[in-house]
Design a protein around this motif. Structure first.
Motif, PDB file in Angstrom:
ATOM      1  N   PRO A  17       0.843  -1.210   0.000  1.00 58.14           N
ATOM      2  CA  PRO A  17       0.000   0.000   0.000  1.00 58.14           C
ATOM      3  C   PRO A  17       0.875   1.256   0.000  1.00 58.14           C
ATOM      4  O   PRO A  17       1.987   1.252   0.529  1.00 58.14           O
ATOM      5  CB  PRO A  17      -0.783  -0.122   1.316  1.00 58.14           C
ATOM      6  CG  PRO A  17       0.086  -0.975   2.198  1.00 58.14           C
ATOM      7  CD  PRO A  17       0.782  -1.937   1.275  1.00 58.14           C
ATOM      8  N   ILE A  18       0.366   2.315  -0.615  1.00 59.61           N
ATOM      9  CA  ILE A  18       1.101   3.585  -0.629  1.00 59.61           C
ATOM     10  C   ILE A  18       0.977   4.246   0.739  1.00 59.61           C
ATOM     11  O   ILE A  18      -0.127   4.470   1.235  1.00 59.61           O
ATOM     12  CB  ILE A  18       0.564   4.515  -1.731  1.00 59.61           C
ATOM     13  CG1 ILE A  18       0.841   3.911  -3.108  1.00 59.61           C
ATOM     14  CG2 ILE A  18       1.200   5.900  -1.631  1.00 59.61           C
ATOM     15  CD1 ILE A  18       0.317   4.740  -4.262  1.00 59.61           C
ATOM     16  N   ALA A  19       2.107   4.546   1.342  1.00 59.99           N
ATOM     17  CA  ALA A  19       2.116   5.164   2.673  1.00 59.99           C
ATOM     18  C   ALA A  19       1.543   6.576   2.599  1.00 59.99           C
ATOM     19  O   ALA A  19       1.934   7.368   1.736  1.00 59.99           O
ATOM     20  CB  ALA A  19       3.539   5.204   3.230  1.00 59.99           C
ATOM     21  N   ARG A  20       0.627   6.884   3.494  1.00 64.42           N
ATOM     22  CA  ARG A  20      -0.022   8.194   3.482  1.00 64.42           C
ATOM     23  C   ARG A  20       0.992   9.314   3.695  1.00 64.42           C
ATOM     24  O   ARG A  20       0.938  10.347   3.024  1.00 64.42           O
ATOM     25  CB  ARG A  20      -1.092   8.234   4.580  1.00 64.42           C
ATOM     26  CG  ARG A  20      -1.858   9.540   4.630  1.00 64.42           C
ATOM     27  CD  ARG A  20      -2.880   9.528   5.744  1.00 64.42           C
ATOM     28  NE  ARG A  20      -3.586  10.796   5.819  1.00 64.42           N
ATOM     29  CZ  ARG A  20      -4.480  11.091   6.755  1.00 64.42           C
ATOM     30  NH1 ARG A  20      -4.793  10.179   7.687  1.00 64.42           N
ATOM     31  NH2 ARG A  20      -5.079  12.266   6.759  1.00 64.42           N
ATOM     32  N   GLU A  21       1.917   9.099   4.636  1.00 62.39           N
ATOM     33  CA  GLU A  21       2.910  10.140   4.923  1.00 62.39           C
ATOM     34  C   GLU A  21       3.774  10.433   3.690  1.00 62.39           C
ATOM     35  O   GLU A  21       3.999  11.590   3.337  1.00 62.39           O
ATOM     36  CB  GLU A  21       3.815   9.714   6.083  1.00 62.39           C
ATOM     37  CG  GLU A  21       4.845  10.773   6.451  1.00 62.39           C
ATOM     38  CD  GLU A  21       5.766  10.319   7.571  1.00 62.39           C
ATOM     39  OE1 GLU A  21       6.574  11.146   8.038  1.00 62.39           O
ATOM     40  OE2 GLU A  21       5.699   9.141   7.970  1.00 62.39           O
ATOM     41  N   GLY A  22       4.242   9.371   3.029  1.00 60.59           N
ATOM     42  CA  GLY A  22       5.068   9.564   1.844  1.00 60.59           C
ATOM     43  C   GLY A  22       4.297  10.253   0.731  1.00 60.59           C
ATOM     44  O   GLY A  22       4.856  11.083   0.000  1.00 60.59           O
ATOM     45  N   GLY A  48      10.616  11.933   3.003  1.00 64.75           N
ATOM     46  CA  GLY A  48       9.634  11.189   2.227  1.00 64.75           C
ATOM     47  C   GLY A  48      10.059   9.780   1.882  1.00 64.75           C
ATOM     48  O   GLY A  48       9.240   8.849   1.908  1.00 64.75           O
ATOM     49  N   VAL A  49      11.341   9.588   1.562  1.00 62.78           N
ATOM     50  CA  VAL A  49      11.795   8.250   1.153  1.00 62.78           C
ATOM     51  C   VAL A  49      11.924   7.297   2.336  1.00 62.78           C
ATOM     52  O   VAL A  49      12.199   6.115   2.136  1.00 62.78           O
ATOM     53  CB  VAL A  49      13.141   8.318   0.391  1.00 62.78           C
ATOM     54  CG1 VAL A  49      12.973   9.025  -0.933  1.00 62.78           C
ATOM     55  CG2 VAL A  49      14.219   9.001   1.230  1.00 62.78           C
ATOM     56  N   GLU A  50      11.710   7.797   3.550  1.00 66.16           N
ATOM     57  CA  GLU A  50      11.731   6.913   4.710  1.00 66.16           C
ATOM     58  C   GLU A  50      10.494   6.011   4.743  1.00 66.16           C
ATOM     59  O   GLU A  50      10.531   4.938   5.332  1.00 66.16           O
ATOM     60  CB  GLU A  50      11.804   7.742   6.001  1.00 66.16           C
ATOM     61  CG  GLU A  50      13.139   8.465   6.206  1.00 66.16           C
ATOM     62  CD  GLU A  50      13.137   9.275   7.496  1.00 66.16           C
ATOM     63  OE1 GLU A  50      12.086   9.317   8.176  1.00 66.16           O
ATOM     64  OE2 GLU A  50      14.180   9.867   7.809  1.00 66.16           O
TER      65      GLU A  50
END
Length: 281
Positions: free
Chosen positions: A56-61, A167-169
């Protein structure tokens, strides 16, 4: 900084200098940069799908990537307006140098990354060296607008660098890059909609090779840097990235007939010395 990480960043610096050299030589302006950004978005989508498949795409990223895309849009706008304002021999080095300094300060305050004495001296040497590389004795009178735009450009460099490091974290670099570049290109297209409507096709016909060099070289460069952010301090990485200015200066001398002054040699020496200090930090 490890030798592997240093080599990775220097490789990105070579790529960055190469596609910027072609962009500079074409003289295509903001429209060609937008074409490159649009091609970059399309080029990164397959890698993003592969990297993100089954996750899933991380919301924060996603949020950080969208914000960074808007900051990139501001960077492209400020850079183009800075070129129009003149005094580029002074303004561009100030933009790059202030971006490095701002990132170093921001990483200390926001990211809270440790900064050794050797590292701080190295970052300082790179900043001064970058500015020295752009110095010329005979330049037109400094315009306040150009200097303000240079500082705005430097501020956007600091902004998207710190955002991307965070973001890349939480997201794979290819996915993050596709989101960031896509949002930036879309925002810029909205701002430039009238200009693009009239000049996009002629610009592509005239500069399609440059657009594709930017479109492939730019994401590849930044993808390497995004991977590097996960391996070392963002302040050091941003400073070493500016080795691309040295490469760009040498390309200008070899292929564009630009003159290598004593001040530019001093700038190269300072950037090299700063890189060595950062390596030892």
């Amino acid at each position: 900084m490890s030798l592997t990480l240093l080599s990775l960043i220097l490789f990105a610096a070579v790529l960055h200098a190469t596609w910027n050299f072609f962009a500079k030589r074409s003289g295509g302006g903001l429209t060609v940069l937008w074409l490159g950004a649009a091609i970059s978005t399309v080029a990164t989508i397959p890698a993003a799908i592969i990297a993100q498949w089954g996750h899933p795409i991380a919301r924060e990223g996603l949020i950080i990537g969208c914000i960074s895309g808007l900051v990139h849009c501001a960077y492209w706008w400020a850079l183009a307006r800075m070129y129009e304002a003149g005094d580029i021999s002074l303004a561009y080095p100030i933009a790059r140098g202030s971006g490095v300094a701002g990132t170093a300060i921001g990483s200390l305050i926001w990211v809270r990354e440790p900064l050794s004495f050797a590292g701080a001296m190295g970052i300082g040497a790179v900043c001064v060296g970058v500015m020295a590389l752009g110095f010329q004795r005979r330049v037109e009178a400094v315009r306040t607008r150009a200097m303000i735009l240079a500082l705005i450009t430097g501020l956007t460099i600091t902004g998207y660098t710190l955002l991307d490091d965070r973001g890349v974290e939480s997201m794979a670099p290819p996915t993050y890059l596709a989101i960031e570049t896509g949002v930036g290109a879309l925002a810029l297209a909205i701002l430039m909609r009238k200009h693009l409507r009239a000049g996009l096709i002629p610009a592509y016909r005239l500069h399609w090779k440059t657009a594709w060099i930017i479109g492939v070289g730019s994401p590849l460069t930044y993808l390497v840097i995004l991977f590097a952010y996960a391996k070392g301090p963002v302040g050091y990485i941003t400073a070493v990235r500016e080795f691309s200015v040295v490469i760009a200066a040498l390309l200008g001398v070899w292929f564009l007939g630009e003159r290598m002054t004593a001040m530019r040699w001093i700038g190269i020496a300072l950037v090299v010395a700063g890189t060595i200090l950062i390596k030892s930090a």
